[in-house]
Design an enzyme around this catalytic site. Structure first.
Site, PDB file in Angstrom:
ATOM      1  N   HIS A 120       0.824  -1.211   0.000  1.00  0.00           N
ATOM      2  CA  HIS A 120       0.000   0.000   0.000  1.00  0.00           C
ATOM      3  C   HIS A 120       0.853   1.253   0.000  1.00  0.00           C
ATOM      4  O   HIS A 120       2.038   1.224   0.291  1.00  0.00           O
ATOM      5  CB  HIS A 120      -0.953   0.014   1.196  1.00  0.00           C
ATOM      6  N   CYS A 121       0.230   2.349  -0.385  1.00  0.00           N
ATOM      7  CA  CYS A 121       0.835   3.677  -0.328  1.00  0.00           C
ATOM      8  C   CYS A 121      -0.305   4.665  -0.099  1.00  0.00           C
ATOM      9  O   CYS A 121      -1.461   4.266   0.030  1.00  0.00           O
ATOM     10  CB  CYS A 121       1.632   3.994  -1.596  1.00  0.00           C
ATOM     11  N   LEU A 122      -0.003   5.939  -0.097  1.00  0.00           N
ATOM     12  CA  LEU A 122      -1.002   6.951   0.239  1.00  0.00           C
ATOM     13  C   LEU A 122      -2.238   6.891  -0.652  1.00  0.00           C
ATOM     14  O   LEU A 122      -3.357   6.770  -0.173  1.00  0.00           O
ATOM     15  CB  LEU A 122      -0.375   8.345   0.184  1.00  0.00           C
TER      16      LEU A 122
END
Length: 114
Positions: free
Chosen positions: A21-23
């Site tokens: 995941h990331c922002l």
């Protein structure tokens, strides 16, 4: 050559999922997932990108990440697809840049996520 953490491999062998995941979930996490597929499955960049896009339609790695993935593809000695189309693509292979030659998220406003 790049070092890859064995945790994803261990998880896959155990039959459990791996969360990447990331922002925003469209660029950084996609880039690392594509790179992993290129490294482990020997997919070329287009094959790995398409594999991820089929699983998650709203992906858009930024222009610089795509350049790094192309460099990684060369490092791994994977063959890219050569498109012979001139104006309109009819080969149905991926073209990562828009007609304006920018990535889809090149104008993203990061402060809107805070």
């Amino acid at each position: 050559m790049a070092q890859v953490n064995t945790a994803p491999d261990e998880a896959r062998e155990s039959g459990v999922g791996v969360l990447v995941h990331c922002l925003a979930g469209i660029s950084r996490s996609v880039t690392i997932t594509v790179a992993y597929l290129m490294y482990k499955k020997k997919f070329n960049l287009e094959e790995a990108y398409e594999y991820v896009r089929v699983k998650k339609a709203n992906i858009a790695p930024n222009f610089n990440f795509m350049g790094q993935l192309q460099d990684f593809q060369q490092q791994l000695n994977l063959s890219p697809h050569k498109c012979q189309c001139v104006d309109t693509c009819r080969c149905r292979h991926l073209h990562f840049l828009t007609p304006a030659r920018t990535s889809p998220d090149s104008g993203i406003e990061f402060d809107r996520f805070s």
